[in-house]
Design an enzyme around this catalytic site. Structure first.
Site, PDB file in Angstrom:
ATOM      1  N   TYR A 198      37.346  46.212  45.368  1.00  0.00           N
ATOM      2  CA  TYR A 198      36.667  47.425  44.922  1.00  0.00           C
ATOM      3  C   TYR A 198      35.412  47.639  45.756  1.00  0.00           C
ATOM      4  O   TYR A 198      34.906  46.721  46.404  1.00  0.00           O
ATOM      5  CB  TYR A 198      36.307  47.334  43.436  1.00  0.00           C
ATOM      6  CG  TYR A 198      35.262  46.286  43.112  1.00  0.00           C
ATOM      7  CD1 TYR A 198      35.623  44.970  42.842  1.00  0.00           C
ATOM      8  CD2 TYR A 198      33.909  46.627  43.088  1.00  0.00           C
ATOM      9  CE1 TYR A 198      34.663  44.010  42.545  1.00  0.00           C
ATOM     10  CE2 TYR A 198      32.939  45.661  42.790  1.00  0.00           C
ATOM     11  CZ  TYR A 198      33.325  44.361  42.520  1.00  0.00           C
ATOM     12  OH  TYR A 198      32.377  43.414  42.238  1.00  0.00           O
ATOM     13  N   CYS A 199      34.926  48.886  45.724  1.00  0.00           N
ATOM     14  CA  CYS A 199      33.645  49.212  46.364  1.00  0.00           C
ATOM     15  C   CYS A 199      33.031  50.360  45.564  1.00  0.00           C
ATOM     16  O   CYS A 199      33.467  50.655  44.456  1.00  0.00           O
ATOM     17  CB  CYS A 199      33.837  49.562  47.836  1.00  0.00           C
ATOM     18  SG  CYS A 199      34.879  50.998  48.127  1.00  0.00           S
ATOM     19  N   THR A 200      32.042  51.033  46.114  1.00  0.00           N
ATOM     20  CA  THR A 200      31.298  52.044  45.352  1.00  0.00           C
ATOM     21  C   THR A 200      32.157  53.249  44.967  1.00  0.00           C
ATOM     22  O   THR A 200      32.257  53.619  43.809  1.00  0.00           O
ATOM     23  CB  THR A 200      30.088  52.540  46.171  1.00  0.00           C
ATOM     24  OG1 THR A 200      29.402  51.408  46.675  1.00  0.00           O
ATOM     25  CG2 THR A 200      29.170  53.391  45.315  1.00  0.00           C
ATOM     26  N   ILE A 227      33.782  52.058  41.788  1.00  0.00           N
ATOM     27  CA  ILE A 227      33.039  51.799  40.549  1.00  0.00           C
ATOM     28  C   ILE A 227      32.658  53.107  39.857  1.00  0.00           C
ATOM     29  O   ILE A 227      32.665  53.203  38.634  1.00  0.00           O
ATOM     30  CB  ILE A 227      31.759  50.987  40.875  1.00  0.00           C
ATOM     31  CG1 ILE A 227      32.129  49.662  41.537  1.00  0.00           C
ATOM     32  CG2 ILE A 227      30.937  50.747  39.620  1.00  0.00           C
ATOM     33  CD1 ILE A 227      30.981  49.036  42.312  1.00  0.00           C
TER      34      ILE A 227
END
Ligand SMILES: [Zn+2]
Ligand SMILES: [Zn+2]
Length: 343
Positions: A198-200, A227
């Protein structure tokens, strides 16, 4: 108001209603193979200029990354145009209503080498062969699976203030560094473990997931919309929230609170704190975590030396800065020797 999703027709109608005569600010990206970016660029410019679109759009052989604004009343035409482009049909749009319409003043569509400066110059893999996108619910299921390795694809200063429970958070300053580190750590498990990342907002995983598949990982998953979208789905669908702390964002807000936990420490005194600040000495500008008490005591500076410089008259500070650059240090937060409680 912000909406981050693939809007249903109903949601879109409501959004347009609320916007009235205002503009919608939106962003989207897509990795796709674009044979002639120059031609594609010209096509977009002509079509979007007619629709009064403003913004900054990057086009490259590897895809498109766009930040733009559209008059609300022309949004449906804009959407219809996107849907005519096969790799942009149904693309996720992150949309906000901008009542103060100064986000963009011009339409700029630029051809670049890359749509994100990610330091990944490996031409041998296909960026469109990405991992499986999962929504928040499926993501929660996956991270409960003991056979899953969950990896945070963001940088150290981002994961320090918030991350998913149980995630591996590589101690790196750049995206490129984390790729090798993770590959080395997981090389024994390429075939049998789930690699979940996952990332932003999702864009970093788009490429990272393709990279790992290219490197032989068989079960690669990525959190769709990152996220930001996860938090929205958790709220809307009342799912269990597995993210602790704050989500670091790259606008003036710096971070958005996702859970009430404070997982970081003030880099100067060690008290629980997750507020990033840039050192007030403009010649330093170091990004670090500082509590209120330390901010007061240190005059918002990272060190005594910076505090001294910051106290000088502005002209003297400028004279000191002449010819010096600070850009490399800014994101080395917590790396500075002057900070005692760096994570
Ligand atoms: Zn402190
Ligand atoms: Zn400083």
């Amino acid at each position: 108001m912000q909406l981050y999703n693939k809007l249903s027709a109903q949601e879109r109608a409501q959004l347009l209603d609320e916007a009235g005569e205002d503009r919608l600010t939106l962003s989207f990206y897509q990795y796709a193979k674009i044979g002639n970016p120059e031609l594609f660029r010209n096509h977009l410019f002509v079509a979007w200029d007619q629709l009064e679109v403003l913004g900054r759009i990057y086009v490259a052989n590897e895809g498109i990354n766009a930040q733009l604004s559209v008059p609300a009343k022309r949004f449906n035409e804009f959407k219809a145009h996107l849907d005519e482009i096969y790799f942009l049909e149904g693309v996720r749009l992150n949309i906000a209503i901008e009542h103060d319409v100064k986000s963009f003043l011009k339409l700029k569509v630029k051809v670049r080498d890359k749509i994100v400066a990610d330091g990944l110059n490996d031409e041998t893999f296909d960026v469109t062969q990405k991992g499986i996108h999962v929504n928040a619910q499926k993501f929660n299921e996956l991270i409960n699976d003991p056979n899953t390795v969950l990896v945070d694809m963001r940088n150290h200063y981002e994961s320090e203030i918030g991350h998913f429970q149980g995630a591996v958070t590589p101690d790196v300053d750049t995206f490129r560094d984390s790729l090798d580190l993770i590959e080395e750590d997981l090389k024994e498990y390429k075939e049998d473990k789930n690699l979940v990342m996952y990332c932003t907002g999702g864009i970093r995983c788009e490429k990272a997931s393709a990279y790992y598949k290219h490197k032989g990982f068989k079960n690669v998953f990525q959190l769709e919309g990152g996220i930001i979208e996860y938090a929205r789905q958790v709220d809307n669908l009342e799912l269990e929230n597995k993210f602790i702390g704050k989500n670091f964002v790259f606008d003036h807000r710096r971070a958005e609170k996702i859970s009430e936990d404070v997982i970081a420490k003030c880099h100067q005194c060690g008290e629980a704190c997750d507020t990033h600040i840039n050192c007030a000495n403009e010649a330093c500008h170091l990004l670090f975590i500082q509590c209120k008490a330390c901010a007061e005591k240190m005059d918002k500076c990272c060190s005594d030396a910076c505090k001294e410089v910051h106290a000088l008259p502005y002209e003297e500070q400028k004279a000191l800065r002449k010819g010096k650059h600070n850009s490399n240090k800014i994101f080395k937060k917590g790396r500075s020797e002057v900070l005692k409680f760096k994570a």
